[in-house]
Design a protein around this motif. Structure first.
Motif, PDB file in Angstrom:
ATOM      1  N   ASN A  73       0.827  -1.203   0.000  1.00  0.00           N
ATOM      2  CA  ASN A  73       0.000   0.000   0.000  1.00  0.00           C
ATOM      3  C   ASN A  73       0.864   1.257   0.000  1.00  0.00           C
ATOM      4  N   ARG A  74       1.969   1.205   0.720  1.00  0.00           N
ATOM      5  CA  ARG A  74       2.858   2.368   0.762  1.00  0.00           C
ATOM      6  C   ARG A  74       3.367   2.689  -0.642  1.00  0.00           C
ATOM      7  N   GLU A  75       3.701   1.655  -1.412  1.00  0.00           N
ATOM      8  CA  GLU A  75       4.152   1.887  -2.785  1.00  0.00           C
ATOM      9  C   GLU A  75       3.059   2.561  -3.607  1.00  0.00           C
ATOM     10  N   LYS A  76       1.800   2.190  -3.339  1.00  0.00           N
ATOM     11  CA  LYS A  76       0.672   2.803  -4.049  1.00  0.00           C
ATOM     12  C   LYS A  76       0.556   4.277  -3.706  1.00  0.00           C
TER      13      LYS A  76
ATOM     14  N   THR B 123      11.904  10.715   0.555  1.00  0.00           N
ATOM     15  CA  THR B 123      10.929  11.688   1.051  1.00  0.00           C
ATOM     16  C   THR B 123       9.583  11.035   1.275  1.00  0.00           C
ATOM     17  N   ALA B 124       9.082  10.367   0.228  1.00  0.00           N
ATOM     18  CA  ALA B 124       7.782   9.697   0.348  1.00  0.00           C
ATOM     19  C   ALA B 124       7.829   8.602   1.404  1.00  0.00           C
ATOM     20  N   GLU B 125       8.927   7.874   1.435  1.00  0.00           N
ATOM     21  CA  GLU B 125       9.042   6.762   2.389  1.00  0.00           C
ATOM     22  C   GLU B 125       8.951   7.267   3.825  1.00  0.00           C
ATOM     23  N   GLU B 126       9.660   8.342   4.143  1.00  0.00           N
ATOM     24  CA  GLU B 126       9.641   8.828   5.524  1.00  0.00           C
ATOM     25  C   GLU B 126       8.314   9.500   5.874  1.00  0.00           C
ATOM     26  N   ILE B 127       7.745  10.253   4.922  1.00  0.00           N
ATOM     27  CA  ILE B 127       6.475  10.915   5.202  1.00  0.00           C
ATOM     28  C   ILE B 127       5.371   9.893   5.441  1.00  0.00           C
ATOM     29  N   LEU B 128       5.414   8.806   4.687  1.00  0.00           N
ATOM     30  CA  LEU B 128       4.362   7.789   4.808  1.00  0.00           C
ATOM     31  C   LEU B 128       4.633   6.769   5.907  1.00  0.00           C
ATOM     32  N   ALA B 129       5.797   6.853   6.540  1.00  0.00           N
ATOM     33  CA  ALA B 129       6.151   5.857   7.556  1.00  0.00           C
ATOM     34  C   ALA B 129       5.115   5.799   8.677  1.00  0.00           C
TER      35      ALA B 129
ATOM     36  N   ILE C 186      -9.945   7.317   4.318  1.00  0.00           N
ATOM     37  CA  ILE C 186      -9.081   8.495   4.243  1.00  0.00           C
ATOM     38  C   ILE C 186      -7.663   8.113   4.642  1.00  0.00           C
ATOM     39  N   LEU C 187      -6.710   8.537   3.814  1.00  0.00           N
ATOM     40  CA  LEU C 187      -5.297   8.370   4.148  1.00  0.00           C
ATOM     41  C   LEU C 187      -4.899   9.501   5.090  1.00  0.00           C
ATOM     42  N   VAL C 188      -4.421   9.137   6.268  1.00  0.00           N
ATOM     43  CA  VAL C 188      -4.061  10.103   7.304  1.00  0.00           C
ATOM     44  C   VAL C 188      -2.533  10.134   7.413  1.00  0.00           C
ATOM     45  N   ILE C 189      -1.938  11.293   7.109  1.00  0.00           N
ATOM     46  CA  ILE C 189      -0.482  11.419   7.031  1.00  0.00           C
ATOM     47  C   ILE C 189       0.000  12.410   8.085  1.00  0.00           C
ATOM     48  N   PRO C 190       0.950  12.042   8.928  1.00  0.00           N
ATOM     49  CA  PRO C 190       1.480  12.995   9.919  1.00  0.00           C
ATOM     50  C   PRO C 190       1.996  14.264   9.249  1.00  0.00           C
TER      51      PRO C 190
END
Length: 233
Positions: free
Chosen positions: A6-9, A23-29, A105-109
């Motif tokens: 899902n993270r790859e998506k 960048t994406a990897e850490e934001i989505l962690a 909903i995708l919830v991102i810090p």
């Protein structure tokens, strides 16, 4: 937490277009997909912006309150993020967001978004573009509310909705009439009267089902303008 597949998506979201993979990897962690039942408050005005929200399914109504009054600012459909301005500036929400129907909903810090926007140029550009698009959306809505009488606002909304649903002249309202009234800046009883007036233009409404039998007549009434009605302008 997001599963790796899902993270790859989510790394393919417009927010991360052209940004470094790290960048994406850490934001989505610390991100997660959360299900919200109908009528759920996702964010509340006045609260701190700790997360960015990306609507994946369902509908979200953006509203604001003052002294017991409520007004609808926008109604969002997927894919659409919201509260980016509050997230980027690290300020409180100016509006409340609640679901009109069950939503995922995708919830991102928020903190890593703010941090990486300072060092990843592509991410900063994507955030700027999203803020600019949101500004233009609100500007178009403000023009619609300020420059048009209620009959013309409703006529334009019907014309636009017909285009969005395939230009068949028949569609179903995507939400209750009281929500449509709020979106158009009208009282529910005023919306009912306006629908009655539109019968003269061969607009037939039964419950939430709409049939436009004379589109040319409705368009002449609406006088649509791309500077107000076309989100791609």
């Amino acid at each position: 937490m997001l599963a790796s597949q899902n993270r790859e998506k989510w790394e393919r979201l417009d927010l991360f277009n052209g940004s470094a993979p790290a960048t994406a990897e850490e934001i989505l962690a610390g991100a997660r997909v959360q299900h919200y039942p109908t009528g759920s408050e996702v964010v509340r005005e006045g609260e701190p912006a700790d997360y960015l929200y990306v609507l994946l399914s369902g509908q979200v109504q953006i509203v604001a309150h003052d002294n017991g009054h409520e007004t609808t600012i926008l109604i969002l459909e997927p894919p659409h993020s919201f509260v980016m301005a509050a997230v980027y500036l690290d300020r409180v929400f100016l509006q409340t967001a609640r679901t009109l129907e069950a939503a995922d909903i995708l919830v991102i810090p928020a903190e890593p978004i703010r941090r990486f926007a300072q060092i990843d140029i592509a991410l900063a550009n994507n955030v700027s573009r999203e803020l600019a698009l949101a500004y233009r959306m609100v500007a178009q809505e403000l023009k619609n509310q300020k420059l048009r009488p209620s009959l013309q606002r409703l006529a334009n909304w019907l014309v636009r909705r017909d285009i969005e649903t395939g230009s068949s002249g028949k569609f179903r309202l995507p939400f209750e009439k009281k929500v449509l009234a709020a979106k158009l800046g009208m009282a529910p009883e005023a919306l009912s009267r306006t629908f009655v007036t539109l019968a003269k233009y061969d607009v037939i409404v039964q419950g939430r089902d709409v049939e436009i039998r004379d589109m040319n007549s409705l368009v002449r009434l609406a006088k649509p303008s791309p500077l107000i009605d076309d989100p791609s302008v």
